[in-house]
Design an enzyme around this catalytic site. Structure first.
Site: not given
Ligand code: ZN
Length: 192
Positions: A51, A150, A154
Site C-alpha cells: 500500500q 485483510h 494485500h
C-alpha cells in the site's frame, strides 16, 4: 520518521504478490516504523507494505480503540486480542490454522470511502517474524483476526473488493472509475 504516500486501487503494485523478506534489516525496521506513523495518521488499524509501494511481505497493525483521553478501551477486545501486544509488526506472516466464520464491514485505506461486508475466518493461528526478526507464533480472533487476514490479502495482491460478488465488485469499480474517491474521506472507524 516520515509519512508515506498511501497508494489507491487500481495501482499496479496492489495487485502483485509481494516477496518474502529474507532478513529483518535496519532499513526494513525504518520502513515499518514509517508505515506505523502513516497508519496512525490516516487513521487506519492496519497497513501492508504494497500500500506504500513496497512489494514485500510486511504489515503493521494496531486495532486498539482509544477514548478521548487516549486510554485504550479494552472493553471491545476479546480475551485473545488482549494477550497480543500492539502495535504488531509482522514480516512474512502466514496463517497456519483457521477456524469458524465471521463477517465484518471492511474498508481499506487503498479504497477510501467504500465499505462492504466481507466473510473471513473467526479464529486464526499466525506465524511470522517480529520487528527483531524473531520467529513468533500466536493465535487470535475478533477484529485482530479479520485485520490480519485483510493485510495478508494485500501481500497476495488482493483487495477486500476482490472478496465480494462479481456484481458488487463491478459496481464499486465502475463508481471509482466514474467518480474517483471522495475528497472528504469517511470518518468511519476500523479502516484496514
Ligand atoms: Zn486494506
Amino acid at each position: 520518521m516520515s509519512l508515506l504516500k498511501i497508494l489507491k486501487y487500481p495501482e499496479e503494485v496492489l495487485k502483485q504478490k509481494a516477496k518474502p523478506v529474507e532478513a529483518v534489516t535496519a532499513e526494513l525496521q525504518k520502513l515499518a516504523s514509517d508505515m506505523l506513523e502513516t497508519m496512525y495518521a490516516a487513521p487506519g488499524i492496519g497497513l501492508a507494505a504494497p500500500q506504500v509501494g513496497h512489494s514485500i511481505r510486511l504489515t503493521v497493525i494496531d486495532i486498539r480503540m482509544r477514548d478521548e483521553n487516549g486510554q485504550v478501551d479494552e472493553a471491545s477486545m476479546t480475551e485473545l486480542e488482549k494477550k497480543i501486544s500492539m502495535p504488531l509488526i509482522l514480516f512474512n506472516p502466514e496463517i497456519i490454522k483457521k477456524d469458524g466464520k465471521t463477517t465484518f464491514e471492511e474498508g481499506c485505506l487503498s479504497v477510501p470511502g467504500y465499505f462492504e461486508t466481507v466473510h473471513r475466518s473467526n479464529y486464526i493461528q499466525v506465524q511470522a517474524l517480529n520487528e527483531s526478526g524473531e520467529k513468533i507464533n500466536f493465535e487470535t480472533d475478533g477484529l485482530l483476526a479479520i485485520c490480519i487476514q485483510h493485510e495478508i490479502d494485500h501481500l497476495d495482491g488482493k483487495l477486500f473488493i476482490d472478496r465480494l460478488s462479481t456484481v458488487k465488485r463491478g459496481i464499486i469499480k465502475s463508481k471509482i472509475k466514474k467518480h474517483g474517491y471522495p475528497s472528504q474521506e469517511s470518518q468511519k472507524e476500523h479502516i484496514l
